[in-house]
Write a protein that holds these residues in place. Structure first.
Motif, PDB file in Angstrom:
ATOM      1  N   ASP A 117      12.095 -61.358  22.862  1.00 40.52           N
ATOM      2  CA  ASP A 117      11.663 -62.146  24.007  1.00 40.52           C
ATOM      3  C   ASP A 117      12.504 -61.714  25.213  1.00 40.52           C
ATOM      4  O   ASP A 117      13.558 -61.094  25.074  1.00 40.52           O
ATOM      5  CB  ASP A 117      11.863 -63.628  23.684  1.00 40.52           C
ATOM      6  CG  ASP A 117      11.610 -64.541  24.863  1.00 40.52           C
ATOM      7  OD1 ASP A 117      10.578 -64.374  25.527  1.00 40.52           O
ATOM      8  OD2 ASP A 117      12.467 -65.408  25.136  1.00 40.52           O
ATOM      9  N   VAL A 118      12.053 -62.066  26.403  1.00 40.03           N
ATOM     10  CA  VAL A 118      12.743 -61.646  27.627  1.00 40.03           C
ATOM     11  C   VAL A 118      13.567 -62.783  28.221  1.00 40.03           C
ATOM     12  O   VAL A 118      14.791 -62.784  28.173  1.00 40.03           O
ATOM     13  CB  VAL A 118      11.730 -61.090  28.652  1.00 40.03           C
ATOM     14  CG1 VAL A 118      12.407 -60.818  29.993  1.00 40.03           C
ATOM     15  CG2 VAL A 118      11.097 -59.804  28.118  1.00 40.03           C
ATOM     16  N   ASP A 119      12.909 -63.778  28.793  1.00 39.11           N
ATOM     17  CA  ASP A 119      13.617 -64.851  29.494  1.00 39.11           C
ATOM     18  C   ASP A 119      14.301 -65.786  28.504  1.00 39.11           C
ATOM     19  O   ASP A 119      13.695 -66.257  27.546  1.00 39.11           O
ATOM     20  CB  ASP A 119      12.632 -65.621  30.370  1.00 39.11           C
ATOM     21  CG  ASP A 119      12.017 -64.731  31.436  1.00 39.11           C
ATOM     22  OD1 ASP A 119      12.704 -64.451  32.430  1.00 39.11           O
ATOM     23  OD2 ASP A 119      10.860 -64.291  31.258  1.00 39.11           O
ATOM     24  N   GLU A 170      18.974 -63.651  35.126  1.00 38.01           N
ATOM     25  CA  GLU A 170      17.917 -62.666  34.893  1.00 38.01           C
ATOM     26  C   GLU A 170      18.456 -61.237  34.889  1.00 38.01           C
ATOM     27  O   GLU A 170      17.774 -60.303  35.313  1.00 38.01           O
ATOM     28  CB  GLU A 170      16.768 -62.825  35.904  1.00 38.01           C
ATOM     29  CG  GLU A 170      16.067 -64.165  35.788  1.00 38.01           C
ATOM     30  CD  GLU A 170      14.720 -64.200  36.476  1.00 38.01           C
ATOM     31  OE1 GLU A 170      14.294 -63.175  37.042  1.00 38.01           O
ATOM     32  OE2 GLU A 170      14.081 -65.268  36.449  1.00 38.01           O
ATOM     33  N   LEU A 214       9.330 -55.305  23.691  1.00 40.00           N
ATOM     34  CA  LEU A 214       9.418 -56.590  24.369  1.00 40.00           C
ATOM     35  C   LEU A 214       8.270 -57.484  23.907  1.00 40.00           C
ATOM     36  O   LEU A 214       7.145 -57.013  23.718  1.00 40.00           O
ATOM     37  CB  LEU A 214       9.335 -56.403  25.884  1.00 40.00           C
ATOM     38  CG  LEU A 214      10.422 -55.536  26.527  1.00 40.00           C
ATOM     39  CD1 LEU A 214      10.101 -55.301  28.001  1.00 40.00           C
ATOM     40  CD2 LEU A 214      11.794 -56.165  26.369  1.00 40.00           C
ATOM     41  N   THR A 268       6.841 -61.087  25.237  1.00 44.93           N
ATOM     42  CA  THR A 268       7.096 -62.027  26.322  1.00 44.93           C
ATOM     43  C   THR A 268       5.847 -62.776  26.762  1.00 44.93           C
ATOM     44  O   THR A 268       4.723 -62.320  26.540  1.00 44.93           O
ATOM     45  CB  THR A 268       7.693 -61.249  27.529  1.00 44.93           C
ATOM     46  OG1 THR A 268       7.924 -62.141  28.616  1.00 44.93           O
ATOM     47  CG2 THR A 268       6.759 -60.127  27.986  1.00 44.93           C
ATOM     48  N   ILE A 305       7.060 -56.873  34.282  1.00 39.84           N
ATOM     49  CA  ILE A 305       7.834 -56.104  33.300  1.00 39.84           C
ATOM     50  C   ILE A 305       8.759 -55.082  33.967  1.00 39.84           C
ATOM     51  O   ILE A 305       9.824 -54.757  33.444  1.00 39.84           O
ATOM     52  CB  ILE A 305       6.885 -55.398  32.305  1.00 39.84           C
ATOM     53  CG1 ILE A 305       6.127 -56.448  31.481  1.00 39.84           C
ATOM     54  CG2 ILE A 305       7.626 -54.443  31.383  1.00 39.84           C
ATOM     55  CD1 ILE A 305       7.005 -57.348  30.642  1.00 39.84           C
ATOM     56  N   VAL A 354      12.537 -55.629  34.091  1.00 38.38           N
ATOM     57  CA  VAL A 354      13.163 -55.582  32.771  1.00 38.38           C
ATOM     58  C   VAL A 354      13.384 -54.128  32.358  1.00 38.38           C
ATOM     59  O   VAL A 354      14.448 -53.763  31.840  1.00 38.38           O
ATOM     60  CB  VAL A 354      12.293 -56.315  31.725  1.00 38.38           C
ATOM     61  CG1 VAL A 354      13.002 -56.372  30.369  1.00 38.38           C
ATOM     62  CG2 VAL A 354      11.935 -57.720  32.201  1.00 38.38           C
ATOM     63  N   ALA A 403       5.405 -53.203  25.454  1.00 38.03           N
ATOM     64  CA  ALA A 403       5.549 -54.639  25.679  1.00 38.03           C
ATOM     65  C   ALA A 403       4.325 -55.406  25.202  1.00 38.03           C
ATOM     66  O   ALA A 403       3.189 -55.030  25.500  1.00 38.03           O
ATOM     67  CB  ALA A 403       5.787 -54.918  27.161  1.00 38.03           C
TER      68      ALA A 403
END
Length: 280
Positions: free
Chosen positions: A15-17, A25, A47, A49, A56, A59, A69
């Motif tokens: 996951d990203v966030d 961030e 990724l 997300t 994206i 990131v 992703a």
């Protein structure tokens, strides 16, 4: 929670966030080094997300390479290296109209927005993020185009966003669930009055499975990281699902392992058990 023994994964799904990124961030130097050590040793990195492809690029810039992703909670597979949408699953206009009718009855006053997709992250042919009049965003710096409700519901979309300021996403989901049933997948990645809806049967787990199948990798060979309910299907389906220390209580309860928070390099701490960035 103490980690169980797990063999060296073939692929990392992050996951990203709230997971890969810290609260500012950013990707810390330690986390970036751990990811690079894994990739340099032959592991895959993907990724997973709720973000659309157009979010994206930052990131990728922070990572220093462009992994594949799974975007929009599984609805879109995207290759940032070539800026190409590999595949997209959409809610039809008919389904969107039915969902909007349900929202109007169950959550009067809630705003609606949709994410659309083209062939690239930024497709000039059509506005990709459109909202109903007066839609109040759950984040800063929105990049929406405001349209009539009829226009918003007139085209297929990869994701419907239901927003009610001051409400809890968990409560909204519970209220809507009996009325939506199996017509679509509902989840949330923030508890700040925002529910995310994607096509029925679509999750981050299905997106990862679709992405890794051509690689000859099974979901049981994946270590997955996440922090919110939209990560649950992936964490439960992966060979080893890791919750961040800052994760939602449901995620903490379901994961095979709990690591440190995203602000304390929780992802790196797990990867370093298999891959040492210092080469030792």
């Amino acid at each position: 929670m103490a980690p169980r023994q797990y063999p060296v994964p073939a692929l990392i799904a992050s996951d990203v966030d709230g997971t890969l990124l810290d609260n500012a961030e950013n990707i810390t130097a330690r986390t970036r080094a751990a990811v690079h050590a894994a990739v340099d040793s032959g592991a895959g990195f993907v990724l997973a997300t709720g973000r659309p492809p157009r979010w994206i690029a930052p990131v990728v810039d922070a990572l220093g390479f462009a992994p594949l992703a799974v975007c929009a909670n599984g609805a879109v597979l995207y290759d940032p290296d070539t800026d190409r949408v590999i595949s997209a699953r959409t809610l039809s206009a008919d389904i969107l109209v039915k969902l909007a009718e349900v929202v109007g009855r169950v959550l009067p006053g809630a705003g609606l927005a949709v994410e659309r997709i083209g062939e690239r992250a930024h497709d000039a042919a059509t506005p990709q993020f459109v909202s109903s009049p007066g839609y109040e965003h759950a984040w800063l710096n929105p990049d929406n185009t405001e349209v009539s409700l009829a226009d918003l519901l007139s085209q297929p979309a990869i994701k419907l966003l239901i927003r009610k300021a001051g409400a809890a996403s968990a409560d909204m989901t519970a209220q809507l669930a009996p009325h939506i049933g199996s017509a679509a997948e509902m989840t949330y990645s923030t508890n700040n009055g925002l529910v995310e809806v994607v096509p029925a049967g679509i999750t981050k787990a299905t997106g990862i499975e679709e992405l890794i199948m051509p690689m000859g990798i099974g979901i049981d060979q994946v270590v997955a990281f996440g922090d919110m309910p939209n990560d649950l299907p992936l964490l439960l389906g992966a060979g080893h699902g890791v919750a961040m220390g800052n994760a939602h209580p449901e995620v903490l309860a379901a994961a095979a392992e709990i690591t440190a928070p995203n602000t304390e390099d929780g992802l790196a701490r797990v990867l370093e058990r298999w891959w040492n960035p210092n080469g030792g």
